[in-house]
Write an enzyme that holds these catalytic residues in place. Structure first.
Site, short mmCIF file in Angstrom:
data_model
loop_
_atom_site.label_atom_id
_atom_site.label_comp_id
_atom_site.label_asym_id
_atom_site.label_seq_id
_atom_site.Cartn_x
_atom_site.Cartn_y
_atom_site.Cartn_z
N ASP A 94 -6.42 -12.52 -16.47
CA ASP A 94 -6.95 -11.10 -17.31
C ASP A 94 -7.00 -11.78 -18.77
O ASP A 94 -8.19 -12.00 -19.26
CB ASP A 94 -5.69 -10.19 -17.60
CG ASP A 94 -6.09 -8.81 -17.97
OD1 ASP A 94 -7.24 -8.95 -18.47
OD2 ASP A 94 -5.16 -8.08 -18.24
N LYS A 104 -12.44 -6.40 -17.50
CA LYS A 104 -12.34 -5.20 -18.38
C LYS A 104 -13.64 -5.06 -19.27
O LYS A 104 -13.83 -5.98 -20.29
CB LYS A 104 -10.92 -5.18 -19.05
CG LYS A 104 -9.61 -5.03 -18.06
CD LYS A 104 -8.43 -5.11 -19.11
CE LYS A 104 -7.21 -5.09 -18.14
NZ LYS A 104 -5.96 -5.40 -18.90
N GLU A 108 -0.43 -11.08 -12.40
CA GLU A 108 -1.64 -11.12 -13.54
C GLU A 108 -1.26 -11.75 -14.85
O GLU A 108 -0.05 -11.36 -15.33
CB GLU A 108 -1.96 -9.40 -13.67
CG GLU A 108 -3.05 -9.43 -14.55
CD GLU A 108 -3.64 -7.95 -14.83
OE1 GLU A 108 -4.32 -7.56 -15.87
OE2 GLU A 108 -3.27 -7.05 -13.87
N LYS A 168 4.81 -3.74 -14.75
CA LYS A 168 4.73 -4.55 -15.78
C LYS A 168 6.22 -5.50 -15.96
O LYS A 168 7.20 -4.77 -15.53
CB LYS A 168 4.85 -3.71 -17.14
CG LYS A 168 3.39 -2.95 -17.11
CD LYS A 168 2.10 -4.11 -17.61
CE LYS A 168 0.77 -3.21 -17.86
NZ LYS A 168 -0.10 -4.18 -18.15
N ASP A 228 2.38 -7.83 -13.49
CA ASP A 228 1.27 -8.31 -14.69
C ASP A 228 2.62 -8.55 -15.93
O ASP A 228 3.21 -7.79 -16.48
CB ASP A 228 0.61 -7.06 -15.06
CG ASP A 228 -0.28 -7.31 -16.41
OD1 ASP A 228 -0.25 -8.64 -16.89
OD2 ASP A 228 -0.88 -6.46 -17.01
#
Length: 363
Positions: free
Chosen positions: A243, A267, A218, A162, A190
């Site tokens: 995403d 997701k 991402e 992250k 991400d």
């Protein structure tokens, strides 16, 4: 097999360490569990996390969606009427994707149990095992290096790192993670929408120049900024994964038609469950774009449903289903086996779950 009752409950599962991204910090999984009861005694299980900063869903909105709309749509219906059941579920309320996803996976669970077949085989049955990455939360570089060493020692070969909190530090964070990981570990990053388009290109080029060997980035920019996402994709030396920009099959088609990303992250909580996720995989396959199967910070019920989808479709080439291994404990009986990076799908009927411990039921 008819749906005769719907029960909602809460589970609380502490995390091993706090989960930190550019959008939120979480210490425990606090999710809504859905049970669809039937006249045969079979129970279908679903799960919905409150992810307000991503999907807009809270505990209250999930519970309200069931009590005011989803319950009356599903009660008394025949599980064998699968297509009509799922169509009606998707039409019964606008939005509320988490609540719909929980109902959707519980319906698929019952459908598999009706025909005594695991869901992944109903959907295609491509493989029985997956290898997930593990998330390295955004912190100062030294702490991220320590978390990286811990993940590598636990056997993980793919890290999802992250970034995005104080972008000026992101390159230093990645330098520390790469140094701790060594050259053979794959690193994904991400940003959770944290960068501006030009800033993203600059940072990604810096990472490339430093030979940090980033596998993919991402959601580098805001979810609604499709032109900005396309700008980064066209100029980035690192492949871009969409995403938060993809909540529906229609969103996926927009990304695909504009060539705004190199890959799409699916997701279940964003798209409303397996039914819509299958449409996204088909669209991506037709356009020659690979997918990642991902999860929010969820416990094993809903991540287990994502495992079944991931094991069914070959277009899903990357796996980010680490929610259960981030938890200190597992309240779910049955389902997929999460052995650190290796996930093995269950061959039991439906989604393979036979019970959930420590549920606090909601009146």
């Amino acid at each position: 097999m008819k749906i005769t009752a719907i029960k909602l409950g809460r589970i609380s599962v502490p995390l091993r360490v706090p989960f930190k991204t550019a959008l939120r910090t979480v210490d425990s999984v606090e999710d809504i569990i859905v049970e669809l009861h039937t006249d045969t005694g079979a129970i279908g299980y679903g799960e919905a996390p409150p992810t307000g900063v991503i999907t807009g869903e809270t505990h209250g909105s999930i519970i309200g969606a069931f009590k005011d709309h989803i319950n009356k749509t599903l009660l008394g219906r025949d599980v064998d009427d699968l297509e009509n059941l799922l169509q009606d579920l998707n039409k019964c309320i606008v939005g509320n994707h988490n609540a719909k996803a929980a109902a959707d996976m519980a319906i698929y669970d019952l459908y598999g149990k009706l025909y005594n077949v695991p869901v992944y085989k109903l959907l295609g049955g491509s493989r029985k095992t997956l290898e997930t990455d593990i998330t390295i939360s955004v912190n100062d570089p030294q702490e991220m290096a320590r978390d990286t060493l811990n993940a590598v020692q636990r056997g993980y070969t793919v890290l999802k790192t992250k970034v995005g909190v104080n972008p000026a530090l992101d390159v230093e964070r990645l330098k520390a993670v790469r140094q701790a990981a060594g050259k053979d570990i794959k690193i994904r990053i991400d940003a959770n929408q944290a960068w501006r388009p030009k800033e993203a290109v600059k940072l990604l080029n810096q990472m490339e120049a430093l030979s940090l060997d980033i596998e993919l980035v991402e959601q580098p920019v805001a979810a609604h900024d499709i032109s900005g996402l396309k700008y980064v994709t066209e100029r980035s030396p690192i492949p871009v994964l969409a995403d938060e920009s993809v909540f529906s099959p229609q969103d996926a088609m927009t990304i695909l038609q504009h060539q705004a990303a190199d890959m799409i992250n699916i997701k279940l909580m964003k798209c409303g469950g397996i039914y819509n996720a299958l449409k996204i995989t088909t669209a991506a396959e037709l356009m020659g774009v690979e997918c990642m199967i991902g999860c929010m910070l969820e416990a094993k019920v809903s991540v287990n449903a994502a495992v079944h989808l991931g094991c069914a479709r070959q277009v899903i080439s990357a796996v980010d289903l680490d929610g259960p291994v981030l938890c200190k404990e597992d309240p779910v009986v049955g389902g997929a086996v999460f052995d650190e990076k290796k996930i093995t799908v269950s061959d039991a009927p439906g989604l393979g779950i036979s019970g959930i411990k420590n549920i606090v039921y909601i009146d």
